[in-house]
Design a protein around this motif. Sequence first.
Motif, PDB file in Angstrom:
ATOM      1  N   ALA A  49      11.595  -0.010 -12.517  1.00  0.00           N
ATOM      2  CA  ALA A  49      11.383  -0.414 -11.127  1.00  0.00           C
ATOM      3  C   ALA A  49      10.940   0.783 -10.308  1.00  0.00           C
ATOM      4  N   LEU A  50       9.857   0.612  -9.566  1.00  0.00           N
ATOM      5  CA  LEU A  50       9.333   1.716  -8.744  1.00  0.00           C
ATOM      6  C   LEU A  50       9.253   1.262  -7.291  1.00  0.00           C
ATOM      7  N   ASP A  51      10.019   1.908  -6.431  1.00  0.00           N
ATOM      8  CA  ASP A  51       9.898   1.630  -4.999  1.00  0.00           C
ATOM      9  C   ASP A  51       9.038   2.727  -4.386  1.00  0.00           C
ATOM     10  N   GLU A  52       8.243   2.354  -3.393  1.00  0.00           N
ATOM     11  CA  GLU A  52       7.299   3.274  -2.743  1.00  0.00           C
ATOM     12  C   GLU A  52       6.422   3.954  -3.808  1.00  0.00           C
ATOM     13  N   LEU A  53       5.690   3.152  -4.518  1.00  0.00           N
ATOM     14  CA  LEU A  53       4.823   3.664  -5.574  1.00  0.00           C
ATOM     15  C   LEU A  53       3.824   4.688  -5.034  1.00  0.00           C
ATOM     16  N   LEU A 112      14.736   3.721 -12.944  1.00  0.00           N
ATOM     17  CA  LEU A 112      14.441   3.508 -11.532  1.00  0.00           C
ATOM     18  C   LEU A 112      13.704   4.694 -10.933  1.00  0.00           C
ATOM     19  N   PHE A 113      12.677   4.410 -10.162  1.00  0.00           N
ATOM     20  CA  PHE A 113      11.926   5.429  -9.429  1.00  0.00           C
ATOM     21  C   PHE A 113      12.016   5.061  -7.956  1.00  0.00           C
ATOM     22  N   ILE A 141       4.587  -5.757  -5.960  1.00  0.00           N
ATOM     23  CA  ILE A 141       5.149  -6.209  -4.685  1.00  0.00           C
ATOM     24  C   ILE A 141       4.477  -5.423  -3.570  1.00  0.00           C
ATOM     25  N   GLY A 142       3.894  -6.108  -2.606  1.00  0.00           N
ATOM     26  CA  GLY A 142       3.240  -5.429  -1.488  1.00  0.00           C
ATOM     27  C   GLY A 142       3.665  -6.041  -0.169  1.00  0.00           C
ATOM     28  N   GLY A 143       3.305  -5.376   0.899  1.00  0.00           N
ATOM     29  CA  GLY A 143       3.643  -5.903   2.226  1.00  0.00           C
ATOM     30  C   GLY A 143       3.968  -4.785   3.184  1.00  0.00           C
ATOM     31  N   GLU A 144       3.883  -5.109   4.453  1.00  0.00           N
ATOM     32  CA  GLU A 144       4.114  -4.073   5.455  1.00  0.00           C
ATOM     33  C   GLU A 144       5.599  -3.671   5.486  1.00  0.00           C
ATOM     34  N   PRO A 145       5.924  -2.553   6.116  1.00  0.00           N
ATOM     35  CA  PRO A 145       7.330  -2.134   6.170  1.00  0.00           C
ATOM     36  C   PRO A 145       8.203  -3.228   6.793  1.00  0.00           C
ATOM     37  N   ALA A 177       6.612  -1.573  -6.233  1.00  0.00           N
ATOM     38  CA  ALA A 177       6.522  -1.990  -4.833  1.00  0.00           C
ATOM     39  C   ALA A 177       5.840  -0.896  -4.027  1.00  0.00           C
ATOM     40  N   THR A 178       4.926  -1.316  -3.185  1.00  0.00           N
ATOM     41  CA  THR A 178       4.276  -0.374  -2.272  1.00  0.00           C
ATOM     42  C   THR A 178       3.773  -1.151  -1.072  1.00  0.00           C
ATOM     43  N   GLN A 179       3.431  -0.425  -0.011  1.00  0.00           N
ATOM     44  CA  GLN A 179       3.076  -1.152   1.212  1.00  0.00           C
ATOM     45  C   GLN A 179       1.690  -1.779   1.117  1.00  0.00           C
TER      46      GLN A 179
END
Lengths: 289, 288
Positions: free
Chosen positions: A141-145, A77-78, A48-52, A182-184
């Motif tokens: 699930a990883l947010d802000e990889l 979860l991370f 998952i990518g995309g700007e803030p 997910a990362t930006q």
Amino acid sequence: MAPILTADNGNGPVDLGPVLSIFDPVHIGLDEYGHAKRVPLIYRNMLIGGEPGSGKSGLLNAVVAHAALSLDCRLVLFDGKRVELGQWRRCADAFVGPSLDQALLVLRKLQMMMDARYDYLEECERRKTIPEDVFRAYLVALDELAYYTATIGKKTDRDEFSMLLRDLVARGRAVGIIVIAATQRPSSDIIPTSLRDLFAWRYAGRCTNDSSSDIVLGHGWAQKGWSANTISPNNPGAGLLISESGSPELIKVAYLDDRTCAAIAAYAADLRAVVRDNMPTGKPVLVAA
Amino acid sequence: MASQKLFGTTPVGAVAVVEPPVSQWYARRARVAFICVSLAAWAVTAVVLSAFVMPLLAVALGLAAGLLLGLVTALVVRVWPVLRALWWWSLEITVVAAVVAGVSLAARVLPSWLLVGVVIVLVAVLVLVGPVRRFLSAWSWCVVDRHRLRLYFAGLARSSGGGRSGLLPLMLWARPTPAGERVWLWLRPGLDLTDLDGKAGRIAVTCWAKQVRVVPASERHAALIRVDIGRRDSLAGRIDSPLALLIPALRNTNTNADVPVSAAVPRIGLNLADMPDPPAPEPRNGRR
């Protein structure tokens, strides 16, 4: 087959009805023609990518919510920010905050578990896990990889994190390990290209330019007219998804507000607290009162 | 230049149901069909009849049967463009015929004031009742789309040098979607999906739509394609997750007033002004 909740009252099992399963397609929102968009996640991974503010965490929460309500799936979860996935902490087997050491520890354990599962499958002469299996799927699930792969800790540790994650993405799918990251902007300085290209499903929320969109979706899509740069910044949650069809689709992610998230997480945690593994069958059963 | 007429040679009021090149093409095809079908029918009939009657009589009867069958076939082929146009508009023709027949039948059994009242009520229901109006509007657009897509593909066939409407795809089915309509087409030989690459904008203009996407509709048949026509932005509003409906606590209430708050964590340090100054980093090797 969806798992069956079974009340074990001493006189034999009593079926209570079906619940969600991670083997079911996951509802993530609507496509541009107003139809529900469901994607199968078992045996697959998603980037998952995309700007803030483009809806990355919304999609991550929608997927985690389905997995939390699926009793045949465990959660790892991370979250570098701790709050995006923090509501699901009680449902998770492991919750990693902003600590690279802890993240490495959990990934190493997951890698060991993956190897043990492959040993088991090899012994059974099978190639992949099935819904009735004796072990359950894991959603990682990883947010802000980028926080773990490019921001904190020593370079050697960050490289080890990327290497372990790459191994999970590459080998984990057959034993039911699903990685959602997910990362930006997943450029090569954030994630090794060899890791990025392993993700089958890709979602690009609004991006600031065509090249950022191509980094998420894959090279060449912007030239064919599929650029997440064209998505309105006033429509958070809208983005391009590459899934079964192989070509991007414009979708909008279903939004879970804090209250709904908290209620689903509490319900899922309560549900998980009263079930235990029924070792002979692998199906979850209610704990006798 | 002087020999050119201002309005061409077509008489005023004449409407071409079938365009001249198409008509000539079907005339040639009708001649060929006449010859082929007549000869084939003659031969088959003569052979079959020779088992029952004298050979010369069988040949004569076969010739007559062949001429008759060939004539009928040629006639059908010759007027096929008109028959096809009637088929394309069959739904509209049927609806108009049904409405006219219904009104004229009602006029025989109802007094005129009652008939006018019934018609007004029916029209009012169709126009003013939201679900009925939306249902009719959605399916009407499906009918319109079939005509507009046919128009687009006829233009595409002309521009590709075909000059005839034989390349027109078959319009299989059309149905409404929340954002517009979805139409399934079966492409004829001579056309494939790559011919439509980059033409979605033109199709959208032809269909009076906002946007159009053309995608394959079958894993097995390249000829089967799907045209998604978008007229409304279905992604503008917020989309709620259906998972909330599974949670008993969320089924009855739908307010955001009770956002979760923490009673355990003191509300100190949530503003920048509450934060103490961090210690300055120590210089490394005399440099910053």
